[in-house]
Design an enzyme around this catalytic site. Structure first.
Site, short mmCIF file in Angstrom:
data_model
loop_
_atom_site.label_atom_id
_atom_site.label_comp_id
_atom_site.label_asym_id
_atom_site.label_seq_id
_atom_site.Cartn_x
_atom_site.Cartn_y
_atom_site.Cartn_z
N TYR A 27 0.48 1.49 5.64
CA TYR A 27 1.90 1.78 5.81
C TYR A 27 2.76 0.53 5.56
O TYR A 27 3.61 0.19 6.38
CB TYR A 27 2.18 2.28 7.22
CG TYR A 27 1.63 3.64 7.58
CD1 TYR A 27 1.07 4.48 6.62
CD2 TYR A 27 1.68 4.09 8.89
CE1 TYR A 27 0.56 5.72 6.97
CE2 TYR A 27 1.18 5.34 9.24
CZ TYR A 27 0.62 6.14 8.28
OH TYR A 27 0.13 7.37 8.64
N GLY A 28 2.55 -0.13 4.47
CA GLY A 28 3.37 -1.30 4.18
C GLY A 28 3.29 -2.32 5.30
O GLY A 28 2.21 -2.70 5.74
#
Length: 340
Positions: free
Chosen positions: A56-57
């Site tokens: 997720y980044g």
């Protein structure tokens, strides 16, 4: 808040959990300070279950900073296995990657243990025994408290339980599938299998990735940023069902978001549902529905619109087995296709 036991782990978690994909500054809220306020407000409301992932980044970093001073107040879950870069070994369920991935997540989350460490998507190229062996070692070392999966087909859930018992390894204790008013397919096999083996089930996508917020109407403008990338957000079949659910929510005196969230936690096989609030205003809206309990009449009406155990259409992010993606895996060589 009425806390529920996460499978057979003994861990108590809130029926609404905070999913943090929208904390990633590249795809969600560009302001980590507001993401921290969202997290703190969720904790203050009684939500004690936080879910993130290494794919997720920068979500794990944002969560780690926001949890300073409050780490012991939460059940913290993260995930591995999805690609995190160009290197083909920076993904999957191999021992090599698991041992590296967990150290990266611990550092980003600024913690020395993870309450629930989940395989983000199945890895058919890795023997499940290798994955379970590595994860068992993490539990024995104290770096991980419990392990789970996300998107595992029911046959694979059964196999993993059998392998763990046969080899004396730690068992998967949770599964995280997609579940909403538009996607009820897990009611057919995944939820019954999870219940049979005592798995906790943490579902994602309860708002249909935005279609069940009441903002998207058939024939109207779709302002969801993700609609440019995902087909299911403009699927006519899904939009037709939304048009039938909106008046049902109105008759029940509920916002669509409250109807959608309450539906997911009404199933006895669901432990928690992930709410993915990007802003404080979105979280406030969802928190206002904490006490909503759907009556049998409303649930019967929902069953008429979307029959139990059915998906209106699949979501793009859901796991798809390799044979359904690659024609050569479901077709014999041409010379072998005839009966004679």
């Amino acid at each position: 808040m009425r806390y529920r036991t996460l499978g057979r782990t003994g861990i108590k978690v809130s029926p609404y959990a905070l999913g943090t994909l929208m904390f990633a500054t590249s795809v969600g809220n560009a302001d980590p300070a507001e993401s921290a306020r969202v997290l703190h407000k969720a904790l203050d409301a009684g939500i004690n279950f936080i879910d993130t992932a290494d794919a997720y980044g920068d979500s794990e970093e944002v969560v780690g900073k926001a949890l300073r001073g409050r780490r012991d107040d939460v059940v913290l879950a993260t995930k591995f296995a999805r690609p995190t870069g160009e290197d083909p070994n920076h993904q999957g369920g191999s021992r090599r990657w698991i041992m590296r991935a967990v150290e990266h997540s611990l550092r980003r989350l600024q913690t020395d243990y993870i309450d629930l460490y989940q395989v983000h998507r199945p890895d058919p190229s890795t023997d499940i025994e290798e994955t379970l062996s590595a994860l068992s070692d993490l539990i024995h070392s104290g770096k991980v408290r419990a392990i789970g999966t996300s998107g595992l087909p029911p046959s694979d859930i059964v196999e993993a339980q059998w392998v763990a018992e046969r080899r004396g390894l730690e068992r998967f204790r949770t599964e995280q599938p997609v579940y909403s008013l538009l996607n009820r397919g897990i009611e057919r096999e995944v939820l019954p299998v999870a219940q049979r083996f005592g798995l906790g089930t943490v579902v994602w996508g309860p708002l249909g990735q935005g279609l069940l917020t009441g903002r998207v109407r058939k024939g109207g403008e779709n302002d969801l940023s993700r609609a440019r990338f995902f087909k299911h957000l403009t699927d006519e079949r899904r939009l037709d069902v939304v048009e039938r659910l909106i008046p049902l929510a109105a008759e029940a005196g509920l916002p669509m978001t409250h109807l959608a969230m309450a539906f997911t936690i009404a199933h006895p096989g669901v432990t928690s549902t992930l709410l993915g609030a990007r802003t404080e205003a979105q979280l406030d809206d969802l928190l206002a529905g904490l006490e909503v309990a759907l009556t049998d009449d409303v649930l019967d009406r929902i069953d008429e619109i979307v029959p139990p155990g059915t998906d209106v259409s699949p979501v793009d992010q859901a796991y798809v087995p390799p044979p359904l993606q690659s024609p050569h895996l479901r077709r014999r060589p041409l010379a072998e296709r005839s009966a004679a």
